[in-house]
Design an enzyme around this catalytic site. Sequence first.
Site, PDB file in Angstrom:
ATOM      1  N   ASP A 158      11.898  62.805  -6.644  1.00  0.00           N
ATOM      2  CA  ASP A 158      12.370  63.066  -5.887  1.00  0.00           C
ATOM      3  C   ASP A 158      12.007  62.129  -4.489  1.00  0.00           C
ATOM      4  O   ASP A 158      12.560  62.038  -3.839  1.00  0.00           O
ATOM      5  CB  ASP A 158      12.094  64.297  -5.681  1.00  0.00           C
ATOM      6  CG  ASP A 158      12.494  65.210  -7.182  1.00  0.00           C
ATOM      7  OD1 ASP A 158      13.523  64.917  -8.015  1.00  0.00           O
ATOM      8  OD2 ASP A 158      13.367  66.995  -6.449  1.00  0.00           O
ATOM      9  N   GLU A 391       2.803  70.527 -14.014  1.00  0.00           N
ATOM     10  CA  GLU A 391       3.506  69.537 -13.898  1.00  0.00           C
ATOM     11  C   GLU A 391       3.530  68.790 -13.307  1.00  0.00           C
ATOM     12  O   GLU A 391       3.642  67.594 -13.863  1.00  0.00           O
ATOM     13  CB  GLU A 391       5.052  70.397 -12.503  1.00  0.00           C
ATOM     14  CG  GLU A 391       5.631  69.718 -11.582  1.00  0.00           C
ATOM     15  CD  GLU A 391       6.643  70.314 -10.563  1.00  0.00           C
ATOM     16  OE1 GLU A 391       5.598  71.163 -10.431  1.00  0.00           O
ATOM     17  OE2 GLU A 391       7.446  69.873 -10.263  1.00  0.00           O
TER      18      GLU A 391
HETATM   19  C1  2M8 Z   1      12.252  68.080  -9.154  1.00  0.00           C
HETATM   20  O1  2M8 Z   1      13.096  68.503  -8.426  1.00  0.00           O
HETATM   21  C2  2M8 Z   1      14.122  69.724  -8.313  1.00  0.00           C
HETATM   22  C3  2M8 Z   1      15.295  68.799  -7.634  1.00  0.00           C
HETATM   23  O2  2M8 Z   1      15.979  68.557  -9.063  1.00  0.00           O
HETATM   24  C4  2M8 Z   1      13.610  70.240  -7.585  1.00  0.00           C
HETATM   25  O3  2M8 Z   1      12.256  70.104  -6.633  1.00  0.00           O
HETATM   26  O4  2M8 Z   1      13.782  71.174  -6.726  1.00  0.00           O
HETATM   27  C5  2M8 Z   1      11.020  66.962 -10.209  1.00  0.00           C
HETATM   28  O5  2M8 Z   1      10.357  67.052 -10.574  1.00  0.00           O
HETATM   29  C6  2M8 Z   1      12.744  66.645 -10.775  1.00  0.00           C
HETATM   30  O6  2M8 Z   1      12.142  65.680 -11.706  1.00  0.00           O
HETATM   31  C7  2M8 Z   1      12.583  67.454 -11.830  1.00  0.00           C
HETATM   32  O7  2M8 Z   1      13.587  67.399 -12.748  1.00  0.00           O
HETATM   33  C8  2M8 Z   1      13.228  68.981 -11.336  1.00  0.00           C
HETATM   34  C9  2M8 Z   1      12.779  69.987 -11.746  1.00  0.00           C
HETATM   35  O8  2M8 Z   1      11.274  69.957 -13.346  1.00  0.00           O
HETATM   36  O9  2M8 Z   1      12.312  69.153 -10.497  1.00  0.00           O
END
Ligand code: 2M8
Length: 420
Positions: A158, A391
């Site tokens: 992101d 994470e």
């Molecule tokens: C993160 O992205 C989401 C938005 O899609 C967020 O920050 O709310 C990123 O690390 C993405 O790669 C990942 O798929 C998601 C859920 O783990 O989190």
Amino acid sequence: MGRTALRTLAERVLDLNWTGDHTVPSRSLYPHQWSWDSAFVAIGLAHAAPDRAWRELESLFRAQWADGRVPHIVFNPAVPEGDYFPGPAFWDGPTTGLVQPPVHAVAVREIFRRTADRERLAWFYPRLCAQQAYLTTRRDAAGDGLVSIVHPWESGLDNSPSWDEALARLPADPELLRVHRRRDIRVAAPAHRPTDADYARYLAIAGAYRDRGYHDDDLAGRHGFVMECPSFNALRAAADIALAEIAEELGLPAAHHRERARAIVSAMVEHLFDPRTGMFHARAVPSGERAAARCVNGLVPLVLPGLPEEIAASLVEAATSPRFGLGGALPVTSYDRTAADFDPVRYWRGPIWINMNWLLHRGLLGHNHPAPAALLRDRMLDLVGTGGCYEYYHPVTGAGLGAAEFSWTAALTLDLLENP
Ligand code: 2M8
């Protein structure tokens, strides 16, 4: 922690995050279904609970749009709107209209290898082809054979520095964050998450795409953020290689998949590889300017077996340099350790991510570097074994950061344990 205890821990995390037909990335921060998370999760579940692995992807593909796009988030209607922002009210539907890297064909091939379930393979094949067709026909904004993403969230990385120059050209309207309150920084440490200025831009870009009905016509002329991402395109080529194997398994023609994978690799080498840095970089559309930052998405193309050997060698060299630290005490970072704005705690701007390293591990094996691959595997397992399934991880101390009990870390740990 011993390897057996690590397997038990990883399985427990996946059990904890299983909802009945999909796995949430994390109970605290991400209570819905994310597209590429589900693909990574399915790769791990293929070992521990193969039926669940199929169901994980079946639930995602039941939300596939008629135009073939597989949405980046499928919202669980049972989860209150306030539990994730931006939720269904913002997106105006049961899913977002964005996509994420297409890791799903690779995941389906992995589950099939362990289950030999040809009926389920046949269910997925046309759906995976439709996913690729959407990307190929609707998202080639530059007309150069590469897919463009229309939002940083589509890359999965992101707030990577890959997007800094493009985002800096857009206004950051603080009013948007007064109308819409962020939830992520109430659940996670603000210093680990994107800044308010970036978040305001994310909302503006997503809102503009939504207000156009998620149409992809004339993206280059009408949309504020259009970028070619090297890892997204590499994973799309990897998907075509997996689709060729799936088609052969089903007795169907496969040559067109291999041909498209070859074409994507050539376009990537032509447009995204920078011989001066020895790695791939994101590129803006329509300006054609390559992002200066050296980020881990520029190393991920190592997963491609068809990459010219001198380019693969140059990626291994870049990964092994002090910028990324392959072969050192910890796995590879998400961003150049020597960059002035390297940030050890902020999300995709420095910390270590297991999915990126898992892809690099596959790439090292594919290009015949078994010793660094084995070392990287050990470093990943040690990191998760010491800190737990986080994470992401601090690039100096190895401490776990972001969400605890994070699903793709657990799933890919299981895959590494099963594939010594
Ligand atoms: C993160 O992205 C989401 C938005 O899609 C967020 O920050 O709310 C990123 O690390 C993405 O790669 C990942 O798929 C998601 C859920 O783990 O989190």
